[in-house]
Design an enzyme around this catalytic site. Structure first.
Site, short mmCIF file in Angstrom:
data_model
loop_
_atom_site.label_atom_id
_atom_site.label_comp_id
_atom_site.label_asym_id
_atom_site.label_seq_id
_atom_site.Cartn_x
_atom_site.Cartn_y
_atom_site.Cartn_z
N ASP A 201 0.83 -1.19 0.00
CA ASP A 201 0.00 0.00 0.00
C ASP A 201 0.87 1.25 0.00
O ASP A 201 2.10 1.18 0.10
CB ASP A 201 -0.90 -0.01 1.24
CG ASP A 201 -2.12 0.89 1.06
OD1 ASP A 201 -2.32 1.42 -0.04
OD2 ASP A 201 -2.88 1.06 2.04
N TYR B 237 9.14 -9.62 5.81
CA TYR B 237 8.95 -8.17 6.01
C TYR B 237 9.83 -7.69 7.15
O TYR B 237 10.07 -8.42 8.12
CB TYR B 237 7.49 -7.85 6.34
CG TYR B 237 6.54 -7.92 5.17
CD1 TYR B 237 6.30 -6.81 4.38
CD2 TYR B 237 5.89 -9.11 4.85
CE1 TYR B 237 5.42 -6.86 3.30
CE2 TYR B 237 5.02 -9.18 3.78
CZ TYR B 237 4.79 -8.05 3.01
OH TYR B 237 3.93 -8.12 1.94
#
Length: 372
Positions: free
Chosen positions: A103, A175
């Site tokens: 995003d 991540y």
């Protein structure tokens, strides 16, 4: 895709609040893959043209400058910038498919996508030529990317079979989330690159990770907009560690350490193994370069402590990583205890979780494949 201000935690405020629900959206998720590899195999785009060459392309980008990775109308996106560069390179439009969708504000050290390219002669229209070598693709696409904004770069290219799908063939994703700790404000060079939290208890955060790692129902760490069929996930790794804070140049102390190391190496040639020094600089001396240390002199900024949360799994729920980091941060600031973390996990509702961490500190670090 923009974030709801009610759900994001204000980076300048430490007041606890409950995360509000995120409305469902038709745009792609921010950073966590839905676990649909097997269910969606039938939807994989195929490559019917035998003259096409499929390339696997690894890219890095600064998420702050994009409205997410997936193409959207009237928005600048990572895929949009990449497709434009490929179009300029080969002279025809292409479609690009990402392994992981991020995003706005989320960065990537290495996201992976695939693209099909047919090399057609520009001098003799209609004549099909042998595929470009991966090194040629990398250099050419980067040329056009750098002529634009230069905030996305191709870091690797490989030829793969026509049925190799960047998303469905991914074995795991890693991540990283960067938190900078210290009383002083963030450096200009760190703006939108990390979450600033004045004080963190690293040991407490590491203990909290032990509760969350493994196979669980992660409903408490799943945003309301998540469309995954099951909240069950296996978190193969969840770790908190302190690392060197970048970007910085060597401090006076580090330069002194380097000089001492060189002297030690020179002296060691005339010393026995048992006479070698254990360390050329003390831990206390190193600490002076960080917040809370002694005065470093006028105009020299003290460094922040850099704490990195690492999360690794085959797939993640929508906003799972940022919700996990939100809870770990609350443990680090002593707003929550280990018992609270267990309670939140067992509650199986996102309303029990701490506020979600902001996008600016999140980085897609690596996508793993079994490459042919």
């Amino acid at each position: 895709m923009t974030e709801s201000p009610k759900h994001l935690l204000d980076t300048t405020s430490e007041a606890p609040q409950r995360p509000s629900k995120i409305a469902k959206t038709t745009t792609d998720s921010e950073d966590e893959e839905e676990h649909q590899q097997e269910q969606e195999q039938s939807e994989k785009p195929t490559n019917p043209n035998p003259r096409m060459q499929r390339y696997l392309v690894a890219i890095e980008y600064i998420g702050t400058r994009f409205s997410g990775s997936q193409q959207q109308l009237n928005c600048r996106t990572v895929v949009g910038a990449l497709q434009e560069a490929f179009h300029k390179f080969i002279g025809q439009p292409v479609s690009i498919f990402c392994s992981s969708r991020t995003d706005a504000g989320v960065h990537a050290l290495s996201n992976v996508c695939h693209v099909d390219v047919e090399r057609i002669s520009k001098r003799k229209p209609g004549e099909v030529l042998p595929p470009h070598e991966p090194t040629v693709v990398k250099k050419a696409v980067n040329h056009f990317l750098q002529k634009n904004e230069g905030d996305v770069t191709v870091i690797d290219v490989r030829c793969v079979p026509a049925d190799f799908h960047a998303r469905f063939k991914a074995k795991e994703r890693t991540y990283f989330y960067r938190l900078l700790s210290g009383p002083e404000s963030l450096s200009t060079f760190e703006r939108d690159r990390a979450w600033h939290v004045p004080e963190l208890d690293l040991l407490a955060m590491q203990e909290a990770c032990k509760v969350l790692v493994g196979h669980h129902d992660f409903s408490s760490f799943r945003a309301a907009g998540c469309q995954a069929k099951s909240p069950m996930r296996t978190l193969d790794e969840l770790d908190v560690s302190e690392v060197v804070s970048n970007p910085y140049f060597p401090s006076i102390i580090e330069r002194r350490q380097n000089d001492r190391t060189q002297e030690d190496l020179h002296a060691s040639s005339n010393m026995s193994e048992t006479d070698l020094p254990l360390s050329s600089i003390s831990i206390d001396e190193k600490a002076r370069g960080f917040n809370g240390g002694t005065d470093l002199g006028f105009g020299i900024r003290r460094r922040h402590r850099c704490v990195v949360v690492t999360a690794r799994s085959r797939s993640f729920l929508y906003h799972q990583v940022r919700l996990l980091v939100g809870v770990l941060k609350a443990v680090g600031t002593r707003e929550l205890t280990i018992a609270d973390v267990e309670r939140i996990l067992n509650a199986k509702t996102v309303t029990a979780a701490s506020p979600m961490a902001p996008a600016c500190g999140l980085y897609l670090g690596h996508v793993k494949y079994d490459l042919p």
